[in-house]
Design a protein around this motif. Sequence first.
Motif, PDB file in Angstrom:
ATOM      1  N   LEU A   1       0.839  -1.203   0.000  1.00  0.00           N
ATOM      2  CA  LEU A   1       0.000   0.000   0.000  1.00  0.00           C
ATOM      3  C   LEU A   1       0.869   1.246   0.000  1.00  0.00           C
ATOM      4  CD1 LEU A   1      -2.534   1.791   0.588  1.00  0.00           C
ATOM      5  CD2 LEU A   1      -2.285   1.131   2.990  1.00  0.00           C
TER       6      LEU A   1
ATOM      7  N   VAL B   1      -4.685   6.601  -2.747  1.00  0.00           N
ATOM      8  CA  VAL B   1      -4.307   5.245  -2.356  1.00  0.00           C
ATOM      9  C   VAL B   1      -3.991   4.418  -3.592  1.00  0.00           C
ATOM     10  CG1 VAL B   1      -5.154   3.106  -1.306  1.00  0.00           C
ATOM     11  CG2 VAL B   1      -5.656   5.309  -0.237  1.00  0.00           C
TER      12      VAL B   1
ATOM     13  N   PRO C   1       3.006  -0.684   5.058  1.00  0.00           N
ATOM     14  CA  PRO C   1       1.593  -1.075   5.118  1.00  0.00           C
ATOM     15  C   PRO C   1       1.201  -1.886   3.901  1.00  0.00           C
ATOM     16  CG  PRO C   1       1.781   1.202   4.445  1.00  0.00           C
ATOM     17  CD  PRO C   1       3.179   0.751   4.761  1.00  0.00           C
TER      18      PRO C   1
ATOM     19  N   ASN D   1      -5.769  -1.626   5.015  1.00  0.00           N
ATOM     20  CA  ASN D   1      -4.586  -0.914   5.526  1.00  0.00           C
ATOM     21  C   ASN D   1      -4.038  -1.638   6.748  1.00  0.00           C
ATOM     22  OD1 ASN D   1      -2.628   0.945   6.199  1.00  0.00           O
ATOM     23  ND2 ASN D   1      -4.059   2.526   6.880  1.00  0.00           N
TER      24      ASN D   1
ATOM     25  N   LEU E   1      -8.416   3.619   5.929  1.00  0.00           N
ATOM     26  CA  LEU E   1      -7.736   4.450   4.948  1.00  0.00           C
ATOM     27  C   LEU E   1      -8.120   5.912   5.180  1.00  0.00           C
ATOM     28  CD1 LEU E   1      -8.289   2.300   1.722  1.00  0.00           C
ATOM     29  CD2 LEU E   1      -6.108   2.690   2.895  1.00  0.00           C
TER      30      LEU E   1
END
Length: 282
Positions: free
Chosen positions: A21, A29, A109, A129, A160
């Motif tokens: 991530l 994102v 993450p 996440n 998130l």
Amino acid sequence: MPTNTPNKVKYGLKNAHYALLTIGEDGTVTYGKPIPIPGSVSLTMDAQGDTSTFYADNMAYFVTAANDGYSGTFEVALIPDQFRQDVLHETMDEAAQVLVENINNQTSPFALLFEFDGDKKATRHVLYNCTCPRPSVSGGTTTNTKEPSTETMNLTASPLPNGNTKARTTVDTPAAQYAGWYDAVWQPLGQLVVTSAAGATSGKTALTVAPELTRGNSYKYQTSAFVALPAYGQVLSEGWTDWDGSEEITATTGQQIAVVEVNADKQAMAGGVAKVTANAGG
């Protein structure tokens, strides 16, 4: 409308994957391609968040519960070396082919994807996440039977920036979406509020869109009797027209107009639909 028979029970854990991530400074994102974690044994994630109770009239008058995500454990046969490098940032000595842990390593993450079997159909999940500290080191001697040792990761699944924490499929998830669950991390399309008003000239409509456009992104639009919004991450090309966010658009009153925010790769990030109001002229 639901069309398939829902599960009555769930059992079994399998098909665990992780996807790295990245969260941009503007909250954008992005995920890497999901990578398998073979040998899932168990997953237990407890909901996190305090409950606040306001008492009045000699009773619990108003109750709120915060959603701070989940925390728990993920047990696997062995933590893959690739996961140790990608997430735990252990480094590979190329000459000796040895993984090295350093006190300065910071974990990354990731999204955790997995599924539980059901009596009708497996339900696929994603925790958007997740963070994972260093796992413990443990082992034991063998006896007259060989019982495999497992490795356990302590996970925290946080929301998130947009508030999304997790998602899962249902028995009515479209086949293509279900089949591609492990090809890319599914996310819901962000919401835009689109308002149409009569433009300054005949046949034109003036649009307003909220929230504001994310820096580096742009708009595309489409208008017809019915417009279907794209899936998150879908590349928009044919059938969609660039829009600068201010120019009036030629459209027909009563039809629909969709506005979609796309990133630099023309992938859909957010969208909204409005009923057209155009200048009738006269």
